[in-house]
Design a protein around this motif. Structure first.
Motif, short mmCIF file in Angstrom:
data_model
loop_
_atom_site.label_atom_id
_atom_site.label_comp_id
_atom_site.label_asym_id
_atom_site.label_seq_id
_atom_site.Cartn_x
_atom_site.Cartn_y
_atom_site.Cartn_z
N PHE A 70 8.67 -22.45 -4.92
CA PHE A 70 8.75 -22.20 -3.73
C PHE A 70 10.00 -21.49 -3.61
CE2 PHE A 70 4.96 -24.96 -2.83
CZ PHE A 70 4.43 -24.14 -1.94
N TRP A 71 11.02 -22.29 -4.23
CA TRP A 71 12.50 -21.70 -3.96
C TRP A 71 12.59 -19.94 -4.52
CZ3 TRP A 71 17.00 -19.64 -6.00
CH2 TRP A 71 17.97 -19.92 -5.16
N VAL A 72 12.04 -20.21 -5.64
CA VAL A 72 12.13 -18.62 -5.96
C VAL A 72 11.60 -17.55 -5.18
CG1 VAL A 72 11.70 -16.98 -8.04
CG2 VAL A 72 12.48 -19.28 -8.45
N LEU A 73 10.30 -18.10 -4.86
CA LEU A 73 9.58 -17.05 -3.74
C LEU A 73 10.32 -16.88 -2.50
CD1 LEU A 73 6.81 -15.78 -2.76
CD2 LEU A 73 6.44 -17.90 -1.94
N SER A 74 11.02 -18.11 -2.08
CA SER A 74 11.78 -17.84 -0.49
C SER A 74 13.07 -17.17 -0.99
CB SER A 74 12.03 -19.47 -0.31
OG SER A 74 11.05 -19.91 -0.08
N ALA A 75 13.70 -17.30 -1.98
CA ALA A 75 14.61 -16.45 -2.19
C ALA A 75 14.58 -14.86 -2.07
CB ALA A 75 15.53 -16.85 -3.49
N PHE A 76 13.62 -14.57 -2.59
CA PHE A 76 12.99 -12.96 -2.75
C PHE A 76 12.51 -12.82 -1.18
CE2 PHE A 76 12.68 -13.47 -7.40
CZ PHE A 76 13.43 -12.08 -7.52
N PHE A 79 26.79 -8.53 0.76
CA PHE A 79 25.91 -9.51 0.22
C PHE A 79 26.55 -10.99 0.03
CE2 PHE A 79 24.40 -11.19 -4.07
CZ PHE A 79 23.03 -11.36 -3.58
N ARG A 80 25.92 -11.77 0.42
CA ARG A 80 26.31 -13.18 0.61
C ARG A 80 25.11 -13.98 -0.16
NH1 ARG A 80 27.10 -12.29 6.90
NH2 ARG A 80 25.19 -12.20 6.54
N PRO A 81 25.49 -14.55 -1.43
CA PRO A 81 24.66 -15.11 -2.25
C PRO A 81 24.54 -16.58 -1.55
CG PRO A 81 26.42 -14.60 -3.44
CD PRO A 81 26.76 -13.93 -2.48
N ARG A 82 25.32 -17.17 -1.33
CA ARG A 82 25.32 -18.64 -0.88
C ARG A 82 24.58 -18.78 0.39
NH1 ARG A 82 31.50 -18.99 -1.58
NH2 ARG A 82 31.69 -20.16 -3.83
N LEU A 83 24.54 -17.76 1.29
CA LEU A 83 23.92 -17.75 2.65
C LEU A 83 22.27 -17.55 2.32
CD1 LEU A 83 23.70 -17.80 5.84
CD2 LEU A 83 23.82 -15.49 5.68
N ILE A 84 22.03 -16.65 1.18
CA ILE A 84 20.71 -16.56 0.69
C ILE A 84 20.28 -17.85 -0.04
CG2 ILE A 84 19.20 -15.11 -0.87
CD1 ILE A 84 20.93 -12.82 -0.36
N VAL A 134 13.96 -13.94 1.60
CA VAL A 134 14.89 -14.05 2.64
C VAL A 134 16.05 -13.20 2.33
CG1 VAL A 134 14.55 -16.18 3.32
CG2 VAL A 134 16.21 -15.98 1.70
N MET A 135 15.99 -12.74 0.91
CA MET A 135 17.18 -11.60 0.53
C MET A 135 17.47 -10.42 1.44
SD MET A 135 17.80 -10.51 -3.26
CE MET A 135 17.45 -12.14 -3.95
N PRO A 136 16.39 -9.63 1.90
CA PRO A 136 16.74 -8.73 2.82
C PRO A 136 17.35 -8.74 3.95
CG PRO A 136 14.35 -8.71 2.15
CD PRO A 136 14.95 -9.75 1.42
N PHE A 137 17.19 -9.82 4.38
CA PHE A 137 17.58 -10.17 5.68
C PHE A 137 19.05 -10.22 5.83
CE2 PHE A 137 13.22 -11.75 5.74
CZ PHE A 137 12.70 -10.85 6.73
N GLY A 138 19.60 -9.36 6.89
CA GLY A 138 21.02 -9.47 7.22
C GLY A 138 21.82 -8.62 6.30
N LEU A 139 21.24 -7.85 5.24
CA LEU A 139 22.14 -6.95 4.42
C LEU A 139 22.35 -5.83 5.05
CD1 LEU A 139 20.58 -7.64 0.89
CD2 LEU A 139 22.69 -8.67 1.79
N ARG A 140 23.39 -4.99 4.84
CA ARG A 140 23.75 -3.93 5.39
C ARG A 140 24.22 -2.84 4.36
NH1 ARG A 140 24.26 -3.60 10.92
NH2 ARG A 140 25.43 -1.94 10.84
#
Length: 96
Positions: free
Chosen positions: A13-19, A49-54, A21-27
């Motif tokens: 579930f975590w890996v699926l969730s990471a993929f 890109f902010r990996p901690r927030l992701i 939520v990853m595009p949200f907030g990126l510019r």
């Protein structure tokens, strides 16, 4: 449910969730004013890109999804019989 199964399913579930939520907030550099792309960098690479927030977002979403999964596992809201769209097989025993 065994503890190892809980960890493994939560990890999925975590890996699926990471993929998810990853595009949200990126510019991209095109969306950011005054940002110039350096030579050798991709034009589509994210500027912020902010990996901690992701990871934090993925952790929260995975916890919610796993909680729903575990609640369904214990309460049996949706079972295999509920999602079987083909019905019973024509032969019960294949003789193996």
């Amino acid at each position: 449910m065994q503890w190892f199964s809980i960890i493994a399913i939560y990890g999925l579930f975590w890996v699926l969730s990471a993929f998810l939520v990853m595009p949200f907030g990126l510019r991209t550099p095109d969306e950011e004013e005054g940002y110039e792309v350096e030579k050798g960098h991709a034009d589509s690479a994210p500027v912020n890109f902010r990996p901690r927030l992701i990871a934090l977002r993925a952790t929260v979403l995975a916890a919610v999804l796993f909680a729903l999964y575990y609640a369904n596992y214990t309460q049996q809201w949706i079972t295999l019989d509920d999602i079987n769209v083909f019905g019973k097989p024509p032969v019960k025993d294949l003789g193996y």
